[in-house]
Design an enzyme around this catalytic site. Structure first.
Site, PDB file in Angstrom:
ATOM      1  N   HIS A 155       0.191   5.312  -1.678  1.00 29.85           N
ATOM      2  CA  HIS A 155       0.293   6.347  -0.586  1.00 29.85           C
ATOM      3  C   HIS A 155       1.452   7.344  -1.211  1.00 29.85           C
ATOM      4  O   HIS A 155       1.612   8.486  -0.912  1.00 29.85           O
ATOM      5  CB  HIS A 155       0.419   6.057   0.616  1.00 29.85           C
ATOM      6  CG  HIS A 155      -0.926   5.676   1.027  1.00 29.85           C
ATOM      7  ND1 HIS A 155      -1.886   6.392   2.002  1.00 29.85           N
ATOM      8  CD2 HIS A 155      -1.562   4.406   1.044  1.00 29.85           C
ATOM      9  CE1 HIS A 155      -2.848   5.788   2.248  1.00 29.85           C
ATOM     10  NE2 HIS A 155      -2.711   4.505   1.675  1.00 29.85           N
ATOM     11  N   ARG A 214       0.834  -1.195   0.103  1.00 29.90           N
ATOM     12  CA  ARG A 214      -0.188  -0.094   0.014  1.00 29.90           C
ATOM     13  C   ARG A 214       0.855   1.200  -0.068  1.00 29.90           C
ATOM     14  O   ARG A 214       0.442   2.145  -0.605  1.00 29.90           O
ATOM     15  CB  ARG A 214      -0.942  -0.040   1.178  1.00 29.90           C
ATOM     16  CG  ARG A 214      -2.334  -0.405   0.681  1.00 29.90           C
ATOM     17  CD  ARG A 214      -3.239  -0.740   2.083  1.00 29.90           C
ATOM     18  NE  ARG A 214      -3.984  -2.161   1.406  1.00 29.90           N
ATOM     19  CZ  ARG A 214      -3.707  -3.066   2.364  1.00 29.90           C
ATOM     20  NH1 ARG A 214      -3.601  -2.988   3.388  1.00 29.90           N
ATOM     21  NH2 ARG A 214      -4.167  -4.127   1.948  1.00 29.90           N
ATOM     22  N   HIS A 255      -6.516  -4.077  -1.960  1.00 29.84           N
ATOM     23  CA  HIS A 255      -7.334  -4.650  -0.682  1.00 29.84           C
ATOM     24  C   HIS A 255      -7.648  -6.193  -0.846  1.00 29.84           C
ATOM     25  O   HIS A 255      -8.290  -6.610   0.228  1.00 29.84           O
ATOM     26  CB  HIS A 255      -8.488  -3.777  -0.477  1.00 29.84           C
ATOM     27  CG  HIS A 255      -8.034  -2.345  -0.226  1.00 29.84           C
ATOM     28  ND1 HIS A 255      -9.171  -1.372   0.010  1.00 29.84           N
ATOM     29  CD2 HIS A 255      -7.202  -1.891   0.303  1.00 29.84           C
ATOM     30  CE1 HIS A 255      -8.574  -0.100   0.323  1.00 29.84           C
ATOM     31  NE2 HIS A 255      -7.180  -0.703   0.460  1.00 29.84           N
ATOM     32  N   THR A 306     -10.408 -13.352   2.163  1.00 31.00           N
ATOM     33  CA  THR A 306      -9.202 -14.169   1.856  1.00 31.00           C
ATOM     34  C   THR A 306      -8.128 -13.284   2.171  1.00 31.00           C
ATOM     35  O   THR A 306      -7.284 -12.999   1.190  1.00 31.00           O
ATOM     36  CB  THR A 306      -9.293 -14.997   0.747  1.00 31.00           C
ATOM     37  OG1 THR A 306      -9.342 -14.102  -0.583  1.00 31.00           O
ATOM     38  CG2 THR A 306     -10.252 -16.059   0.572  1.00 31.00           C
ATOM     39  N   ASN A 363      -2.689   8.846   6.528  1.00 35.99           N
ATOM     40  CA  ASN A 363      -1.865   7.957   6.901  1.00 35.99           C
ATOM     41  C   ASN A 363      -1.319   7.838   8.357  1.00 35.99           C
ATOM     42  O   ASN A 363      -1.007   6.602   8.678  1.00 35.99           O
ATOM     43  CB  ASN A 363      -0.579   8.579   6.313  1.00 35.99           C
ATOM     44  CG  ASN A 363      -0.566   8.650   4.627  1.00 35.99           C
ATOM     45  OD1 ASN A 363      -1.410   7.858   4.203  1.00 35.99           O
ATOM     46  ND2 ASN A 363       0.220   9.709   4.047  1.00 35.99           N
TER      47      ASN A 363
END
Length: 340
Positions: A72, A68, A199, A253, A100
């Site tokens: 960002h 991730r 995600h 999952t 953040n």
């Protein structure tokens, strides 16, 4: 000695000025290409993947957290490693931005990668490129697709909390706002939905969803776009007034990179509002979510394309190859400053 409010000690002020002079002349932007480090650090990509694999063995969630970082980082002034920088007395870092703070994590994994690369090839591999390689490897290590990454980025000399606050969306963002954000960076609706599929792995805090459970849009009621059984499960995980630092899987999952994330959105089982809105609130994104829920290969292809396009976002300012991903090479905080 005491220092008047708002003034730097003499040595500190001189250090800041010298740092400015030093950092101005760092390397200019370079062309991105596959195999960029083939001659200067041929083991770079192996070192990154091996370190990521060890991190995953210690904590499965960590690789998703590192992946991730690319989003960002790249969305705020391009892919330049600025999100990795710690705040200093003269700079508010992106780590403390609203989207953040207390959310981004696993910076220590990047530190370990950088340490290993500096030992093997000192001053060669940028922190920005580490983020790009590590994000790819997070996907591969959890069962997702592999692809070749274009490398050759410089690291920024500074970071900006303000820029991050102005750009990065919150977990409450709706599909229309997300479409507009991505379009501003020349990323399509398909890119938006595919990249949201990051995600597929990882977890998020109750802090990010309690409003959905108890006060969606200030209504005092839960989000109507939520499967009843799933909502009861989230109520138990994140009770009203409970510990908002508790985490839950972003899909069913959370340790496997697959298209379950999209199946969950169709079933109204999206964890974050900014995820569920892609199916529930916009016809354009809904069509793509449905397609990916039925065709994992299509999702994988679109995800690779989106990650490559996002990786092309560049900071036009001059940069450097940081020796420490948390601080610019010429920063006065990189060495001890004595007050006189």
């Amino acid at each position: 000695m005491a220092v008047p409010r708002g003034r730097l000690p003499l040595v500190a002020a001189v250090a800041v000025f010298l740092a400015f002079l030093c950092c101005r002349g760092e390397a200019a932007a370079r062309e991105l290409k596959v195999g960029y480090y083939a001659e200067t650090c041929p083991e770079a990509e192996d070192i990154v993947r091996e370190t990521m694999a060890r991190a995953r063995a210690r904590e499965a969630r960590s690789v998703a957290s590192v992946m991730r970082l690319q989003f960002h980082d790249c969305f705020v002034n391009g892919c330049d490693g600025s999100v990795l920088m710690d705040a200093t007395p003269t700079m508010l870092g992106e780590k403390d931005a609203l989207s953040n703070i207390d959310s981004l994590r696993s910076f220590e994994v990047v530190d370990k990668i950088k340490e290993a690369l500096e030992e093997r090839c000192p001053g060669v591999v940028s922190c920005a490129d580490i983020v790009i390689m590590a994000a790819r490897d997070a996907v591969v290590l959890t069962g997702g697709p592999n692809w070749e990454v274009r490398l050759g980025r410089d690291d920024s000399l500074t970071a900006s909390q303000e820029d991050s606050d102005n750009i990065m969306p919150s977990p409450r963002a709706n599909a229309s706002k997300l479409i507009s954000l991505f379009a501003g960076l020349n990323l399509s609706v398909t890119d938006l939905v595919a990249l949201s599929g990051s995600h597929s792995i990882g977890e998020a805090r109750c802090f990010s969803i309690v409003f959905r459970l108890y006060n969606q849009s200030g209504s005092g009621r839960p989000d109507a776009h939520m499967d009843a059984a799933y909502r009861r499960a989230l109520d138990a995980l994140c009770p009203k007034g409970g510990d908002e630092e508790v985490t839950g899987g972003l899909d069913a999952t959370p340790r496997v990179f697959d298209n379950q994330y999209f199946k969950d959105l169709v079933a109204l089982r999206g964890f974050l509002n900014s995820d569920q809105t892609l199916f529930s609130d916009n016809a354009r994104t809904r069509r793509v979510v449905k397609r990916f829920s039925k065709d994992q290969d299509a999702f994988f292809r679109a995800f690779i394309e989106g990650m490559i396009k996002m990786g092309e976002l560049q900071n036009p300012r001059k940069g450097e190859i940081r020796r420490n991903c948390r601080v610019a090479n010429c920063s006065p905080v990189a060495s001890r400053v004595v007050d006189i």
